[in-house]
Design a protein around this motif. Sequence first.
Motif, PDB file in Angstrom:
ATOM      1  N   TYR A  35       0.845  -1.186   0.000  1.00 30.84           N
ATOM      2  CA  TYR A  35       0.000   0.000   0.000  1.00 30.84           C
ATOM      3  C   TYR A  35       0.889   1.248   0.000  1.00 30.84           C
ATOM      4  N   LYS A  41      -2.475   9.739   5.695  1.00 25.51           N
ATOM      5  CA  LYS A  41      -3.903   9.410   5.754  1.00 25.51           C
ATOM      6  C   LYS A  41      -4.290   8.289   4.803  1.00 25.51           C
ATOM      7  N   GLU A  42      -4.663   8.627   3.601  1.00 27.71           N
ATOM      8  CA  GLU A  42      -5.299   7.658   2.726  1.00 27.71           C
ATOM      9  C   GLU A  42      -4.359   6.510   2.351  1.00 27.71           C
ATOM     10  N   LEU A  43      -4.870   5.278   2.433  1.00 27.63           N
ATOM     11  CA  LEU A  43      -4.110   4.066   2.103  1.00 27.63           C
ATOM     12  C   LEU A  43      -4.532   3.576   0.735  1.00 27.63           C
TER      13      LEU A  43
ATOM     14  N   PHE B  34     -13.763  -4.235   8.769  1.00 29.44           N
ATOM     15  CA  PHE B  34     -12.661  -4.106   9.715  1.00 29.44           C
ATOM     16  C   PHE B  34     -12.580  -2.670  10.238  1.00 29.44           C
ATOM     17  N   TYR B  36      -9.246  -0.593  11.689  1.00 33.22           N
ATOM     18  CA  TYR B  36      -7.818  -0.575  11.968  1.00 33.22           C
ATOM     19  C   TYR B  36      -7.477   0.744  12.650  1.00 33.22           C
ATOM     20  N   GLN B  38      -4.026   3.346  13.474  1.00 31.46           N
ATOM     21  CA  GLN B  38      -2.633   3.618  13.134  1.00 31.46           C
ATOM     22  C   GLN B  38      -2.080   4.708  14.043  1.00 31.46           C
ATOM     23  N   TYR B  89      -9.209   3.677  10.729  1.00 31.91           N
ATOM     24  CA  TYR B  89      -9.628   3.343   9.374  1.00 31.91           C
ATOM     25  C   TYR B  89     -10.685   2.242   9.388  1.00 31.91           C
ATOM     26  N   PHE B 103      -9.831   0.630   2.009  1.00 27.48           N
ATOM     27  CA  PHE B 103      -9.904   1.481   3.193  1.00 27.48           C
ATOM     28  C   PHE B 103     -10.743   2.734   2.953  1.00 27.48           C
ATOM     29  N   LYS B 105     -10.996   6.855   4.107  1.00 26.41           N
ATOM     30  CA  LYS B 105      -9.945   7.870   4.090  1.00 26.41           C
ATOM     31  C   LYS B 105      -9.334   8.120   5.462  1.00 26.41           C
ATOM     32  N   GLY B 106      -9.891   7.521   6.480  1.00 31.35           N
ATOM     33  CA  GLY B 106      -9.311   7.647   7.811  1.00 31.35           C
ATOM     34  C   GLY B 106      -9.888   8.823   8.590  1.00 31.35           C
ATOM     35  N   THR B 107      -9.912   8.654   9.914  1.00 21.60           N
ATOM     36  CA  THR B 107     -10.376   9.698  10.833  1.00 21.60           C
ATOM     37  C   THR B 107      -9.315   9.910  11.896  1.00 21.60           C
TER      38      THR B 107
END
Lengths: 116, 113
Positions: A35, A41-43, B34, B36, B38, B89, B103, B105-107
């Motif tokens: 990845y 942030k974005e994966l 899921f 996840y 980080q 995520y 995924f 975009k995450g928080t």
Amino acid sequence: DAAVTQKPRYLIKMKGQEAEMKCIPEKGHTAVFWYQQKQSKELKFLIYFQNQQPLDQIDMVKERFSAVCPSSSLCSLGIRTCEAEDSALYLCSSSQFRLGGAETLYFGSGTRLTVL
Amino acid sequence: GDSVTQTEGQVALSEEDFLTIHCNYSASGYPTLFWYVQYPGEGPQLLFRASRDKEKGSSRGFEATYDKGTTSFHLRKASVQESDSAVYYCALSFGGSNAKLTFGKGTKLSVKS
């Protein structure tokens, strides 16, 4: 500590140079994924190997990257000609393979590539 | 294609506040979902997962319930701590030849004491 090992931790290249980063999957895992993560942030999915064979990859990888898994214990991701936009954290992950459902991916700490 | 949407890009809370991070997915089929987490300088690590409708996943006080009807998997925690500060995520996967994680975009969660 991550069971997936990535080296080097940091990589600095000039524009136009070749870059290579390595990944040692968790023992017993047959699936390996790469990845790209920009700006923490974005994966973005790049490529997926199963038993050392590429099963899925995005067009960018086909065009500009070289990815191989010569053995079950070592994979590498290379960029043939680095561009500024390639600056990112490259994350390797591995998992067991199961035909009937999704497996959990385990990630390494990544290789941070900076292209100057 | 398949996608995951996280509504909140950043969340700022104080310790002991209630946390909700919204996650909705779009997929043709029945994916495994899921969460996840980080931390700085590390790769994402699994918080928990759920594979069936109405299944609840949980870990470290965080929880989420798979809702196929609303295609959601919202993350909740009753009382956050400063140590929960991280990026979260939501992700989905089908396994097999389509085993990659897709995924959101995450928080980014920031908790102050």
